[in-house]
Scaffold this motif. Structure first.
Motif, short mmCIF file in Angstrom:
data_model
loop_
_atom_site.label_atom_id
_atom_site.label_comp_id
_atom_site.label_asym_id
_atom_site.label_seq_id
_atom_site.Cartn_x
_atom_site.Cartn_y
_atom_site.Cartn_z
N UNK A 203 54.86 -45.80 -41.87
CA UNK A 203 56.17 -45.27 -42.24
C UNK A 203 56.49 -44.08 -41.35
N UNK A 204 57.60 -44.14 -40.65
CA UNK A 204 58.01 -43.05 -39.76
C UNK A 204 59.45 -42.67 -40.10
N UNK A 205 59.66 -41.38 -40.35
CA UNK A 205 60.98 -40.89 -40.74
C UNK A 205 61.59 -40.01 -39.66
N UNK A 206 62.90 -40.14 -39.48
CA UNK A 206 63.70 -39.20 -38.71
C UNK A 206 64.82 -38.74 -39.63
N UNK A 207 64.95 -37.43 -39.84
CA UNK A 207 65.90 -36.94 -40.84
C UNK A 207 67.07 -36.22 -40.19
N UNK A 208 68.15 -36.09 -40.95
CA UNK A 208 69.34 -35.40 -40.48
C UNK A 208 70.30 -35.15 -41.63
N UNK A 209 71.37 -34.38 -41.38
CA UNK A 209 72.42 -34.06 -42.35
C UNK A 209 71.90 -33.21 -43.51
N UNK A 210 71.88 -31.88 -43.34
CA UNK A 210 71.39 -31.00 -44.41
C UNK A 210 72.35 -30.91 -45.58
N UNK A 211 71.80 -30.65 -46.75
CA UNK A 211 72.59 -30.50 -47.98
C UNK A 211 71.73 -29.85 -49.05
N UNK A 212 72.04 -30.13 -50.31
CA UNK A 212 71.29 -29.53 -51.40
C UNK A 212 70.94 -30.58 -52.44
N UNK A 213 69.90 -30.30 -53.22
CA UNK A 213 69.53 -31.12 -54.36
C UNK A 213 69.16 -30.18 -55.50
N UNK A 214 69.51 -30.57 -56.71
CA UNK A 214 69.13 -29.76 -57.86
C UNK A 214 69.95 -30.13 -59.06
N UNK A 215 69.97 -29.22 -60.04
CA UNK A 215 70.62 -29.55 -61.30
C UNK A 215 70.95 -28.28 -62.06
N UNK A 216 72.07 -28.31 -62.79
CA UNK A 216 72.40 -27.24 -63.73
C UNK A 216 71.70 -27.53 -65.05
N UNK A 217 71.31 -26.46 -65.75
CA UNK A 217 70.52 -26.61 -66.97
C UNK A 217 71.15 -25.82 -68.11
N UNK A 218 70.77 -26.18 -69.32
CA UNK A 218 70.96 -25.26 -70.43
C UNK A 218 69.99 -24.10 -70.20
N UNK A 219 70.33 -22.94 -70.72
CA UNK A 219 69.47 -21.77 -70.49
C UNK A 219 68.03 -22.08 -70.90
N UNK A 220 67.12 -21.98 -69.93
CA UNK A 220 65.71 -22.27 -70.16
C UNK A 220 64.93 -20.96 -70.08
N UNK A 221 64.32 -20.56 -71.18
CA UNK A 221 63.59 -19.30 -71.21
C UNK A 221 62.16 -19.51 -70.72
N UNK A 222 61.75 -18.69 -69.77
CA UNK A 222 60.36 -18.71 -69.33
C UNK A 222 59.55 -17.81 -70.25
N UNK A 223 59.81 -16.51 -70.19
CA UNK A 223 59.21 -15.59 -71.15
C UNK A 223 57.70 -15.45 -71.04
N UNK A 224 57.18 -14.38 -71.61
CA UNK A 224 55.75 -14.06 -71.52
C UNK A 224 54.91 -14.95 -72.42
N UNK A 225 55.51 -15.62 -73.39
CA UNK A 225 54.73 -16.45 -74.30
C UNK A 225 54.42 -17.83 -73.71
N UNK A 226 55.01 -18.13 -72.56
CA UNK A 226 54.74 -19.40 -71.90
C UNK A 226 53.45 -19.28 -71.10
N UNK A 227 52.40 -19.92 -71.55
CA UNK A 227 51.12 -19.80 -70.87
C UNK A 227 51.08 -20.62 -69.59
N UNK A 228 51.83 -21.69 -69.52
CA UNK A 228 51.85 -22.52 -68.33
C UNK A 228 53.27 -22.56 -67.77
N UNK A 229 53.38 -22.95 -66.51
CA UNK A 229 54.68 -22.99 -65.85
C UNK A 229 55.61 -23.98 -66.54
N UNK A 230 56.89 -23.63 -66.60
CA UNK A 230 57.90 -24.46 -67.25
C UNK A 230 58.57 -25.35 -66.22
#
Length: 403
Positions: A203-230
């Motif tokens: 498998x060989x890739x050649x890439x082009x055309x920059x942009x963005x990826x992601x998502x809007x969320x409901x407010x997600x609290x990380x906080x100190x009580x979260x022992x592992x990553x959210x």
């Protein structure tokens, strides 16, 4: 059954014409062995052996310049055997055959297949990460004696899988995330089967055309009580992106990739601020007295004149991305830890399509892009999981501190 009778009748006719041929010779002169396929898909989240129901396939005899199987669809039958919609047979006089295959069959790409090159031009994973599809491909050279029951195809994941997690180990700080994006990565690529890329399953890739990826969320609290990553894409699929290498954002040059976050940072303390029951401000940001809980809250980010529980701002962290086919990359963002803060102010020209509104607070006038939002930048670690392997090959971890 009718098909078998018809084939026997044709075989008898050939036998009459070539009376001196042996049974084996007759079979070769007539059509060879009927071809079917068995598959194996390496471990994944999106496409697995269980949910692979059909694929496109191409077959080329070693001494031929044209496909004898030319993009036909093979569909799943019993015992994980895939049969072509129109039967094909091992080509006469060809002891070895090359096969190429891919799934899903409705990929967004310009598929160009010939004896000399096999290319997917303008492949697009899709802007909406919730509807992205895994892409698996297979290439193999098979001898006739090794395909007595069916041609074995080993599918490999052609894309990179990316996940973003966040953690706040601070005792008194609370971080809320309302969106996460990877910015200035390539959204379109060209995949080519290449014998020079044997180590990457051809498998060989050649890439082009920059942009963005992601998502809007409901407010997600990380906080100190979260022992592992959210997981910031909790309940969603991880991003499936074109493999590529991109340097992290350089604020002087004005180019490069970064992780963009829409976030809010507070610090909570016991007790109330006297003589300020309705709220106010301090060097640690606007204050809100939570009278029922006998606490007070400092709004550290974004910066506003008065406390606003709905206020959020953009922050970012520059990251070098080096993604390979079939690998899963987990970015663990460390907010407000012992040596980390909440990132830096992002570039002026943010991508289109991001959340806007009165509660999205802009950068203060005395701050520049690249300035820390708090005292320190975000730290993060990168986990690289061997998504391409059907076995547990362990986990490579690289710790990186973003300056």
């Amino acid at each position: 059954m009718k098909k078998d009778v018809k084939l026997l009748g044709m075989a008898a006719m050939f036998f009459m014409t070539f009376a001196s041929c042996t049974n084996d010779e007759l079979r070769e002169c007539y059509q060879g062995e009927e071809i079917s396929f068995t598959t194996r898909v390496t471990r994944a989240v999106e496409m697995k052996k269980e949910n692979l129901t059909e694929f496109k396939v191409y077959g080329l005899g070693q001494g031929s310049n044209s496909f004898f199987i030319n993009g036909q669809t093979a569909k799943k039958g019993d015992n994980n055997i895939f049969n072509l919609e129109q039967s094909a047979f091992w080509p006469t006089g060809e002891p070895t055959v090359k096969y190429w295959a891919y799934a899903p069959t409705d990929i967004t790409a310009d598929v160009s297949m010939s004896a000399g090159s096999q290319i997917f031009n303008n492949f697009i994973p899709g802007d909406n990460i919730e509807t992205q599809k895994d892409l698996v491909v297979a290439y193999t050279t098979v001898k006739m004696e090794d395909a007595a029951k069916a041609v074995p195809l080993q599918f490999h994941h052609a894309l990179s899988q990316v996940e973003i997690k966040a953690h706040c180990p601070s005792i008194d700080k609370q971080v809320y995330i309302k969106g996460a994006w990877i910015v200035n990565v390539n959204t379109i690529g060209k995949l080519q089967f290449s014998t020079a890329a044997a180590a990457m399953n051809y498998i060989e890739w050649t890439s082009g055309t920059p942009g963005k990826y992601g998502i809007s969320l409901d407010a997600t609290q990380l906080g100190s009580k979260k022992e592992s990553a959210t997981p910031l894409l909790a309940g969603k699929t991880n991003m499936l992106l074109v493999p590529q290498t991109v340097k992290g954002y350089d604020f002087e040059a004005g180019s490069g990739a970064y992780i963009l976050l829409l976030c809010r940072v507070e610090t909570h303390h016991d007790g109330q601020i006297e003589n300020d029951p309705e709220g106010g401000s301090s060097q640690s940001g606007p204050i809100y007295n939570d009278v029922p809980k006998n606490k007070h809250i400092h709004q550290l980010f974004p910066i506003t004149k008065e406390y606003n529980s709905n206020a959020y701002g953009y922050t970012c962290v520059a990251v070098d991305f080096d993604w390979k086919s079939g690998k899963k990359y987990v970015y663990n963002l460390d907010f407000c830890g012992h040596t980390s803060g909440a990132g830096v102010y992002p570039p002026e020209n943010l991508p289109e399509g991001l959340p806007e509104g009165d509660d999205i607070i802009e950068k203060p006038g005395d701050k520049d892009p690249g300035d820390p939002v708090l005292d320190n930048p975000i730290r993060f670690t990168v986990d690289v999981d061997s998504w391409s392997s059907g076995h547990d090959d362990g986990l490579e971890e690289e710790e990186v501190e973003v300056k």
